[in-house]
Design an enzyme around this catalytic site. Structure first.
Site, PDB file in Angstrom:
ATOM      1  N   HIS A 187       0.852  -1.198   0.000  1.00 43.35           N
ATOM      2  CA  HIS A 187       0.000   0.000   0.000  1.00 43.35           C
ATOM      3  C   HIS A 187       0.884   1.243   0.000  1.00 43.35           C
ATOM      4  CE1 HIS A 187       0.432   1.222   4.312  1.00 43.35           C
ATOM      5  NE2 HIS A 187       0.607  -0.063   4.520  1.00 43.35           N
ATOM      6  N   ASP A 199       6.406   2.030   6.167  1.00 45.88           N
ATOM      7  CA  ASP A 199       5.008   1.599   6.114  1.00 45.88           C
ATOM      8  C   ASP A 199       4.227   2.502   5.156  1.00 45.88           C
ATOM      9  OD1 ASP A 199       2.661   0.267   6.682  1.00 45.88           O
ATOM     10  OD2 ASP A 199       2.240   1.453   8.466  1.00 45.88           O
ATOM     11  N   GLU A 233      -4.910   1.451   2.790  1.00 47.64           N
ATOM     12  CA  GLU A 233      -4.726   0.405   3.803  1.00 47.64           C
ATOM     13  C   GLU A 233      -4.841   0.964   5.206  1.00 47.64           C
ATOM     14  OE1 GLU A 233      -2.541  -2.228   6.642  1.00 47.64           O
ATOM     15  OE2 GLU A 233      -2.152  -0.144   6.099  1.00 47.64           O
ATOM     16  N   GLU A 234      -4.312   2.153   5.406  1.00 47.00           N
ATOM     17  CA  GLU A 234      -4.330   2.747   6.745  1.00 47.00           C
ATOM     18  C   GLU A 234      -5.744   3.119   7.176  1.00 47.00           C
ATOM     19  OE1 GLU A 234      -1.899   2.534   8.527  1.00 47.00           O
ATOM     20  OE2 GLU A 234      -0.097   2.514   7.278  1.00 47.00           O
ATOM     21  N   GLU A 260       4.340  -5.754   4.371  1.00 43.66           N
ATOM     22  CA  GLU A 260       3.911  -4.790   5.388  1.00 43.66           C
ATOM     23  C   GLU A 260       5.090  -4.320   6.230  1.00 43.66           C
ATOM     24  OE1 GLU A 260       2.084  -2.825   6.828  1.00 43.66           O
ATOM     25  OE2 GLU A 260       0.162  -2.960   5.816  1.00 43.66           O
ATOM     26  N   HIS A 336       4.863   4.779  12.301  1.00 43.71           N
ATOM     27  CA  HIS A 336       3.775   5.759  12.241  1.00 43.71           C
ATOM     28  C   HIS A 336       4.162   7.098  12.889  1.00 43.71           C
ATOM     29  CE1 HIS A 336       0.129   2.879  11.433  1.00 43.71           C
ATOM     30  NE2 HIS A 336       1.043   2.864  10.477  1.00 43.71           N
TER      31      HIS A 336
END
Length: 897
Positions: A187, A199, A233-234, A260, A336
């Site tokens: 993603h 990510d 995706e998030e 991932e 994140h």
């Protein structure tokens, strides 16, 4: 004399003689018994007299040297990355250029131009270049841009809805066409406020280069590959759901590989596979150039202990296809956050991941299994790598047989030992005496074994309680999470306490068991450790856990080494040669378990540092350290009883614990760090929010505005208050149970602030309200707003939801009476229309002023000018450098109907 008299005298004589003979026999029997006991004691202590015990310093040096050597090997394995690449294979430098270009636009949230236009255009340009290069080759590429709309349940009472999110699907197949396809998924969207390099931009960069490598192969592929670059995706795994449930190519997918991240860089770990389909694990084992996989990670992740989810779940549950899930796990402290940048991902890490993905996909698309995967569907696999050198794989049913065979062998060993112990008596004893003493000796061994089991379990229980008590003291002193930036401080504090308690309890047991020799005690506690590991093995195997291979290793290798060294040990005792060989027998299971322990701490330490659970993370950290100590010390108890003394060991451990406890109590170990080379940020979310509450007739009843500050770890605002005094516990909000979503997220601090005025404000209206033939009330709504919105429904007492438009089903029964719907959309999406039906209360208990249902709609502005305000920027500048505040603008509207 007459014959009767003579007969009487003879009878009395013979009777007396028989009595004397019986008395003599009893005396001889008692002498035999005493001799037997003396023989047993002499034989029991004879080896003790010959065998020497280890000096305390020798025992410490041996154990420390052994553990340090294994730990060095573990660290070398963890840090080992491959830097070479061969022409025609994966090119990490080209993939890094893709990574830098994708992340150069900053955060890529769903619905933002950065995600929907800039990144999409870049990916399409690169794919077009690859396609133009492959026109003369044996393969051809088809590209499709999908923008699906849909709703689905995430389990429980959370619904995820999406509209016009973006998927870029690339089909690579031989020019002769293909019917069966592998799916490779990544993603390209990111969370707000993070560039999302690990990510998941690096995975998309790897996939671009893998596509480039495969399309330029001179030999045509047997099957095809679909590369899915998904753009949502998030937002609760939405784009992958749109592809697997709506795209026509999804019907041709037979298996998938999902890329991932749960950290930033390092090795990529295969942490779940299946369901079933053991051929996928076998394919990875055969093809992966640098294997890194563990069924332990799979069972931990699928147990729900890790609060995360991936697209693997969507493909598995909604597509009913098997797959492999890989993720970067190192340095999860930066996951994140704004620190997830390309510079922190080593090129060798990209090379390693690319080599593995390329090799595995090449193997799978050339395999027979892909064409008819259903034939190879059933069964699970036990899989684990040995320091990344090789991957051990075997079927779970074979593992079950091995485990039970090992357990039986252990019982035979202990039973044989019981019999051999019972034969340590003098051979000249009478048969009945021998039998009696065999039973006595066997019973004594069993009693000693049971007592030793109780002592060992007691030492473990006291150890766990002690470290929990220490963690409680740390919490009460206000020093929670000191280990977040200083992990080895936790090892020193909790580890020294755990080791000290274990050594102390067994030292006391050793001094009190004077009737049994030290060598016999050492032997006995080895048997106890073996027995307990065998019990764990039987339990895990009976539960069907593939992770049972761990206790199997902890039984097989120590048992084999002990059998080989048994004669030497009984003859010469704890010599240096014996001790070294004994430790060498433990090397394989110990180095593997230490490797797993390192991975577990690598994953769970950052997770505990961002956990909002009410359970203090210090308790979990203390338990993890204590459990690691218990596991690793199980076969080292042997040396406590072979050591002449332990007083210096206890003194050093006590000193280390005291020193660390004082340093922690003094606040020397600050939890957070802004060090650019190794940041450990504290996470908070800051919403500049305006709340509006409407009455039954739709008029505005009340409103307020402020900064809703949500803490993302256990320490609250205690470290932030000295920098921003206005943020303190006096403004901590209480949950308002009568409001949807409680009016605030839990654990929030509300600081009053001016009202926000987005340029594109939320538009919400009730389109219709009608009573159905079934007596329910159907209400239809329309919403226009930003790309991220949340809907909360709270039926009042006596009212129930009977149906709705979310997910095409009937709402599940919810004890809390609250429902949550998350919605996101891409660019050019239409207004969000939805409806629900409620069953009115059957009695007149419902308050006419409160209505039947409360509905709240939150609008979240993450990107563009609407995502910022002057007041918010001013507040963010006041946070210390070690704080990572994720910030955005929100509005909250609550209605009653």
């Amino acid at each position: 004399m007459s014959d009767p008299v003579i007969m009487q005298i003879r009878e009395r004589y013979s009777t007396g003689r028989r009595i004397r003979d019986q008395q003599n026999q009893q005396q001889w029997d008692s002498r035999d018994e005493e001799a037997a006991l003396n023989g047993l004691q002499s034989r029991k202590h004879k080896p003790e007299m010959r065998a020497g015990l280890l000096a305390e310093s020798s025992a410490v040096i041996l154990l420390l040297g052994f553990m340090c050597l294994l730990w060095i090997l573990v660290l070398i394995s963890v840090q080992q990355l491959i830097s070479s690449s061969s022409p025609g294979h994966f090119n990490a430098l080209r993939a890094r250029k893709h990574l830098e270009q994708i992340t150069s636009v900053g955060p890529r949230t769903v619905g933002s131009p950065e995600n929907e236009i800039t990144t999409v255009n870049y990916l399409l340009d690169q794919i077009e270049q690859i396609r133009s290069e492959s026109k003369t080759g044996p393969h051809f590429i088809t590209v499709d841009i999908q923008r699906p709309t849909g709703c689905f349940s995430l389990g429980g009472f959370t619904i995820s809805c999406y509209d016009h999110v973006t998927n870029i699907a690339v089909k690579l197949q031989p020019k002769t066409s293909a019917q069966h396809f592998m799916l490779a998924n990544c993603h390209f969207d990111s969370v707000p406020n993070s560039p999302g390099a690990s990510d998941d931009a690096v995975s998309c960069s790897v996939m671009l280069e893998v596509l480039h490598s495969l399309v330029n192969l001179s030999m045509p592929l047997k099957h095809g590959v679909i590369f899915l670059f998904n753009g949502a995706e998030e937002t609760k795994l939405q784009a992958s759901h749109g592809f697997i449930t709506q795209h026509p190519w999804a019907q041709q997918v037979r298996a998938f590989v999902n890329l991932e991240a749960a950290g930033v860089g390092g090795k990529e770990l295969v942490f779940q596979t299946g369901p079933e389909n053991p051929w996928l694990v076998q394919a990875y084992a055969r093809a992966a150039v640098h294997p890194f996989a563990s069924v332990v990670g799979q069972e931990i992740f699928q147990s729900g202990l890790i609060p995360s989810d991936t697209d693997f779940r969507i493909f598995r549950d909604f597509g009913n296809i098997p797959g492999i899930d890989l993720a970067f796990i190192e340095n999860g402290f930066l996951y994140h956050t704004k620190y997830d940048t390309p510079e922190r991902i080593h090129t060798n890490s990209i090379q390693r991941a690319g080599d593995n993905i390329l090799s595995v996909l090449k193997h799978l698309v050339m395999s027979e299994e892909l064409a008819d995967s259903s034939e190879y569907r059933h069964g699970n696999m036990v899989f684990f790598d040995m320091l990344g050198v090789t991957l051990v794989v075997y079927p779970a049913h074979v593992g079950t047989i091995i485990n039970y065979v090992v357990a039986v062998a252990t019982m035979i060993y202990l039973g044989t030992k019981c019999i051999l112990t019972s034969r340590v008596v003098l051979p000249l004893c009478d048969t009945s005496v021998l039998r009696r003493h065999m039973l006595c000796a066997a019973g004594r061994y069993i009693c000693e074994l049971v007592c030793a089991v109780c002592v060992l379990i007691l030492s473990w229980v006291i150890t766990l309680l002690t470290v929990l008590f220490v963690a409680l003291l740390v919490k009460l002193m206000g020093r929670s999470m000191f280990w977040y930036s200083y992990f080895y401080a936790a090892i020193c504090l909790y580890g020294s306490a755990a080791i000290g308690i274990i050594v102390l309890i067994h030292t006391l047991a050793k001094t009190r068991c004077r009737s049994t020799g030290r060598v016999d005690l050492a032997e006995l506690f080895f048997d106890v450790s073996l027995l307990l590991w065998c019990c764990v093995l039987l339990f895990l195997t009976s539960c069907g856990w593939c992770s049972a291979y761990l206790p199997m290793m902890m039984v097989v290798f120590p048992l084999i080494s002990k059998l080989l060294l048994s004669r030497h040990f009984r003859a010469r005792g704890a010599t240096l040669q014996y001790s070294v060989l004994y430790l060498m027998g433990l090397a394989i299971p110990y180095i593997h378990i230490m490797f797993l322990i390192r991975v577990i701490f690598e994953v769970f330490t950052p997770i505990l540092g961002r956990s909002t659970s009410e359970t203090p993370p210090d308790f979990i950290m203390a338990l993890l350290v204590a459990l690691a100590t218990v596991i690793l010390s199980s076969y080292f108890i042997h040396f406590i009883y072979l050591s002449r003394s332990t007083k210096w060991i206890l003194a050093v451990l006590g000193s280390v614990f005291t020193l660390m406890f004082v340093l922690v109590g003094c606040g020397l170990f600050f939890p957070y760090s802004a060090d650019p080379s190794s940041p450990r940020p504290k996470r908070v979310s800051v919403q500049h929010i305006t709340r509006r509450f409407h009455s039954l007739n739709g008029s505005l009843q009340s409103s307020d505005s402020g900064f809703c500050i949500n803490n993302q770890d256990y320490t609250g605002m205690q470290y932030i208050t000295p920098y921003i005094p206005q943020i303190n516990d006096s403004i901590c909000t209480l949950c308002q149970e009568q409001l949807p979503y409680y009016g605030f997220p839990r654990k929030s601090w509300y600081l009053p602030a001016p009202e926000v005025s987005p340029k594109a404000p939320l538009e919400f209206q009730l389109l219709s309200r009608q009573e159905t033939e079934g007596g329910t009330i159907k209400m239809t709504f329309e919403v226009k707003g930003p790309s991220h919105m949340s809907l909360y429904l709270h039926p009042h007492a006596g009212v129930s939801l009977s149906s709705w438009s979310f997910g095409g089903g009937t709402p599940g029964f919810n004890l809390s009476g609250k429902y949550f719907v998350f919605y996101s959309h891409g660019l050019d999406a239409a207004a969000w229309n939805f409806w629900f039906e409620i069953q009115p209360p059957k009695s007149s208990d419902a308050s006419p002023d409160e209505g039947w249902i409360s509905l709240a709609i939150s609008a979240h502005y993450f990107s563009g000018s609407d995502g910022r305000s002057e007041q918010l920027e001013s507040l963010l500048k006041r946070f210390p450098a070690w704080v990572f505040p994720a910030s955005w603008i929100s509005t909250y509207h609550m209605y009653r109907y």
